[in-house]
Design a protein around this motif. Structure first.
Motif, PDB file in Angstrom:
ATOM      1  N   ASP A 140       0.174  -1.481  -1.510  1.00 25.39           N
ATOM      2  CA  ASP A 140      -0.718  -2.428  -2.171  1.00 25.39           C
ATOM      3  C   ASP A 140      -0.848  -3.755  -1.438  1.00 25.39           C
ATOM      4  OD1 ASP A 140      -1.387  -0.778  -4.328  1.00 25.39           O
ATOM      5  OD2 ASP A 140       0.433  -1.348  -5.412  1.00 25.39           O
ATOM      6  N   ASN A 141       0.155  -4.088  -0.613  1.00 18.75           N
ATOM      7  CA  ASN A 141       0.117  -5.384   0.057  1.00 18.75           C
ATOM      8  C   ASN A 141       0.917  -5.333   1.355  1.00 18.75           C
ATOM      9  OD1 ASN A 141       2.943  -5.928  -0.621  1.00 18.75           O
ATOM     10  ND2 ASN A 141       2.183  -6.271  -2.715  1.00 18.75           N
ATOM     11  N   LEU A 142       0.890  -6.419   2.083  1.00 16.95           N
ATOM     12  CA  LEU A 142       1.542  -6.536   3.378  1.00 16.95           C
ATOM     13  C   LEU A 142       3.048  -6.306   3.282  1.00 16.95           C
ATOM     14  CD1 LEU A 142       1.402  -7.483   6.411  1.00 16.95           C
ATOM     15  CD2 LEU A 142       1.755  -9.774   5.528  1.00 16.95           C
ATOM     16  N   ASP A 143       3.700  -6.925   2.306  1.00 16.45           N
ATOM     17  CA  ASP A 143       5.151  -6.772   2.156  1.00 16.45           C
ATOM     18  C   ASP A 143       5.542  -5.324   1.891  1.00 16.45           C
ATOM     19  OD1 ASP A 143       5.685  -9.468   2.582  1.00 16.45           O
ATOM     20  OD2 ASP A 143       5.580  -9.963   0.446  1.00 16.45           O
ATOM     21  N   GLU A 144       4.799  -4.674   1.019  1.00 13.27           N
ATOM     22  CA  GLU A 144       5.095  -3.281   0.705  1.00 13.27           C
ATOM     23  C   GLU A 144       4.901  -2.409   1.938  1.00 13.27           C
ATOM     24  OE1 GLU A 144       3.949   0.127  -2.610  1.00 13.27           O
ATOM     25  OE2 GLU A 144       2.877  -1.780  -2.618  1.00 13.27           O
ATOM     26  N   ALA A 145       3.836  -2.647   2.699  1.00 14.83           N
ATOM     27  CA  ALA A 145       3.578  -1.881   3.922  1.00 14.83           C
ATOM     28  C   ALA A 145       4.717  -2.052   4.913  1.00 14.83           C
ATOM     29  CB  ALA A 145       2.256  -2.303   4.549  1.00 14.83           C
ATOM     30  N   ALA A 146       5.178  -3.275   5.088  1.00 17.83           N
ATOM     31  CA  ALA A 146       6.259  -3.555   6.036  1.00 17.83           C
ATOM     32  C   ALA A 146       7.582  -2.935   5.591  1.00 17.83           C
ATOM     33  CB  ALA A 146       6.413  -5.058   6.225  1.00 17.83           C
ATOM     34  N   HIS A 147       7.826  -2.888   4.282  1.00 19.75           N
ATOM     35  CA  HIS A 147       9.060  -2.276   3.785  1.00 19.75           C
ATOM     36  C   HIS A 147       9.025  -0.757   3.879  1.00 19.75           C
ATOM     37  CE1 HIS A 147       9.979  -6.240   2.130  1.00 19.75           C
ATOM     38  NE2 HIS A 147      11.225  -5.826   2.123  1.00 19.75           N
ATOM     39  N   LEU A 148       7.878  -0.159   3.630  1.00 20.78           N
ATOM     40  CA  LEU A 148       7.763   1.297   3.649  1.00 20.78           C
ATOM     41  C   LEU A 148       7.642   1.870   5.062  1.00 20.78           C
ATOM     42  CD1 LEU A 148       5.299   1.839   0.665  1.00 20.78           C
ATOM     43  CD2 LEU A 148       7.759   2.367   0.718  1.00 20.78           C
ATOM     44  N   ILE A 149       7.042   1.092   5.966  1.00 18.28           N
ATOM     45  CA  ILE A 149       6.790   1.562   7.331  1.00 18.28           C
ATOM     46  C   ILE A 149       7.377   0.531   8.292  1.00 18.28           C
ATOM     47  CG2 ILE A 149       5.019   2.349   8.953  1.00 18.28           C
ATOM     48  CD1 ILE A 149       3.151   2.541   6.410  1.00 18.28           C
ATOM     49  N   PRO A 150       8.613   0.727   8.725  1.00 17.02           N
ATOM     50  CA  PRO A 150       9.296  -0.278   9.547  1.00 17.02           C
ATOM     51  C   PRO A 150       8.531  -0.706  10.804  1.00 17.02           C
ATOM     52  CG  PRO A 150      10.853   1.374   8.809  1.00 17.02           C
ATOM     53  CD  PRO A 150       9.484   1.852   8.411  1.00 17.02           C
ATOM     54  N   SER A 151       7.801   0.188  11.433  1.00 19.39           N
ATOM     55  CA  SER A 151       7.090  -0.189  12.660  1.00 19.39           C
ATOM     56  C   SER A 151       5.941  -1.160  12.389  1.00 19.39           C
ATOM     57  CB  SER A 151       6.575   1.051  13.394  1.00 19.39           C
ATOM     58  OG  SER A 151       5.635   1.757  12.604  1.00 19.39           O
ATOM     59  N   ILE A 152       5.522  -1.279  11.136  1.00 23.06           N
ATOM     60  CA  ILE A 152       4.474  -2.238  10.781  1.00 23.06           C
ATOM     61  C   ILE A 152       4.973  -3.673  11.003  1.00 23.06           C
ATOM     62  CG2 ILE A 152       3.183  -3.184   8.790  1.00 23.06           C
ATOM     63  CD1 ILE A 152       1.927  -0.650   9.807  1.00 23.06           C
ATOM     64  N   LYS A 153       6.285  -3.857  10.947  1.00 19.43           N
ATOM     65  CA  LYS A 153       6.858  -5.196  11.144  1.00 19.43           C
ATOM     66  C   LYS A 153       6.493  -5.767  12.510  1.00 19.43           C
ATOM     67  CE  LYS A 153      10.583  -4.352   7.942  1.00 19.43           C
ATOM     68  NZ  LYS A 153      11.954  -3.938   7.762  1.00 19.43           N
ATOM     69  N   GLN A 154       6.313  -4.917  13.508  1.00 22.77           N
ATOM     70  CA  GLN A 154       5.932  -5.422  14.831  1.00 22.77           C
ATOM     71  C   GLN A 154       4.545  -6.049  14.789  1.00 22.77           C
ATOM     72  OE1 GLN A 154       6.059  -1.907  17.269  1.00 22.77           O
ATOM     73  NE2 GLN A 154       3.916  -1.398  16.940  1.00 22.77           N
ATOM     74  N   HIS A 155       3.669  -5.545  13.933  1.00 20.30           N
ATOM     75  CA  HIS A 155       2.338  -6.137  13.782  1.00 20.30           C
ATOM     76  C   HIS A 155       2.431  -7.470  13.045  1.00 20.30           C
ATOM     77  CE1 HIS A 155       0.440  -2.496  15.288  1.00 20.30           C
ATOM     78  NE2 HIS A 155       1.213  -1.812  14.476  1.00 20.30           N
ATOM     79  N   VAL A 156       3.332  -7.530  12.061  1.00 18.43           N
ATOM     80  CA  VAL A 156       3.541  -8.771  11.319  1.00 18.43           C
ATOM     81  C   VAL A 156       4.080  -9.841  12.268  1.00 18.43           C
ATOM     82  CG1 VAL A 156       4.843  -9.862   9.436  1.00 18.43           C
ATOM     83  CG2 VAL A 156       3.935  -7.543   9.153  1.00 18.43           C
ATOM     84  N   ALA A 157       4.913  -9.431  13.219  1.00 16.45           N
ATOM     85  CA  ALA A 157       5.503 -10.371  14.180  1.00 16.45           C
ATOM     86  C   ALA A 157       4.454 -10.993  15.107  1.00 16.45           C
ATOM     87  CB  ALA A 157       6.577  -9.670  15.004  1.00 16.45           C
ATOM     88  N   GLU A 158       3.256 -10.416  15.139  1.00 18.24           N
ATOM     89  CA  GLU A 158       2.179 -10.961  15.961  1.00 18.24           C
ATOM     90  C   GLU A 158       1.594 -12.235  15.349  1.00 18.24           C
ATOM     91  OE1 GLU A 158      -0.686  -7.816  16.365  1.00 18.24           O
ATOM     92  OE2 GLU A 158       0.723  -6.518  17.429  1.00 18.24           O
ATOM     93  N   GLY A 159       2.073 -12.594  14.191  1.00 19.27           N
ATOM     94  CA  GLY A 159       1.608 -13.815  13.536  1.00 19.27           C
ATOM     95  C   GLY A 159       0.427 -13.569  12.619  1.00 19.27           C
ATOM     96  N   GLN A 160      -0.410 -14.578  12.471  1.00 18.08           N
ATOM     97  CA  GLN A 160      -1.543 -14.525  11.545  1.00 18.08           C
ATOM     98  C   GLN A 160      -2.480 -13.369  11.876  1.00 18.08           C
ATOM     99  OE1 GLN A 160      -1.820 -16.337   8.834  1.00 18.08           O
ATOM    100  NE2 GLN A 160      -3.769 -15.444   8.230  1.00 18.08           N
ATOM    101  N   GLU A 161      -2.735 -13.137  13.163  1.00 15.60           N
ATOM    102  CA  GLU A 161      -3.637 -12.048  13.569  1.00 15.60           C
ATOM    103  C   GLU A 161      -3.100 -10.688  13.124  1.00 15.60           C
ATOM    104  OE1 GLU A 161      -5.160 -10.017  17.686  1.00 15.60           O
ATOM    105  OE2 GLU A 161      -4.951 -12.194  17.661  1.00 15.60           O
ATOM    106  N   GLY A 162      -1.792 -10.480  13.288  1.00 15.13           N
ATOM    107  CA  GLY A 162      -1.172  -9.224  12.867  1.00 15.13           C
ATOM    108  C   GLY A 162      -1.226  -9.041  11.364  1.00 15.13           C
ATOM    109  N   ALA A 163      -0.968 -10.112  10.631  1.00 14.70           N
ATOM    110  CA  ALA A 163      -1.017 -10.050   9.168  1.00 14.70           C
ATOM    111  C   ALA A 163      -2.432  -9.746   8.686  1.00 14.70           C
ATOM    112  CB  ALA A 163      -0.512 -11.353   8.565  1.00 14.70           C
TER     113      ALA A 163
END
Length: 146
Positions: A107-130
């Protein structure tokens, strides 16, 4: 992990299966794809063998699981979702991330990052990744059952 050897000489190590050429060009499936494949197979077999045809118990369990956890409204929605998120310039997701996003429908960014660990690398890209992940979640809400 070693599986018990089979009498007929079949592969007894699961790793041998994944390392074989059989999976070299294999594509990951959405649960909805599995439901569609099994449903088409069941329809074909019922046409060929009569309406009383039923899957064996193992395939029946897989079919019921796929029906229960299918996330897309149609195979067209699944294809459109895969195609949209496969755009490397806009998203940059790996195939397994696309399939996991489609199967899990976070449903949201946090849930995606918790369920799919590799998504965290996209979050680490900053605002563009988010923003990329938020756009993907918008696609999920457009194509997936809610």
């Amino acid at each position: 992990m070693r599986m018990a050897a089979k009498k007929d000489g079949a592969i007894d190590d699961i790793n041998e299966i994944y390392e074989s050429k059989d999976f070299e060009n294999a594509r990951m499936l959405f649960i909805s794809d599995v439901e569609h494949i099994l449903n088409e197979n069941l329809s074909t077999r019922k046409e060929d063998n009569g309406t009383s045809y039923e899957f064996g118990p193992v395939v029946e369990k897989a079919y019921n699981y796929a029906k229960r956890f299918s996330t897309f409204n149609s195979s067209n929605d699944a294809s459109a979702f895969r195609e949209e998120l496969s755009n490397p310039a806009q998203y940059g997701f790996q195939e397994h991330e696309i399939v996991l996003l489609g199967n899990l429908c976070p449903d949201n960014l946090d849930e995606a990052a918790h369920l799919i660990p590799s998504i965290k690398q996209h979050v680490a890209e900053g605002q563009e990744g988010a923003e990329k992940i938020e756009r993907a979640i918008g696609e999920i809400q457009k194509h997936c059952r809610q």
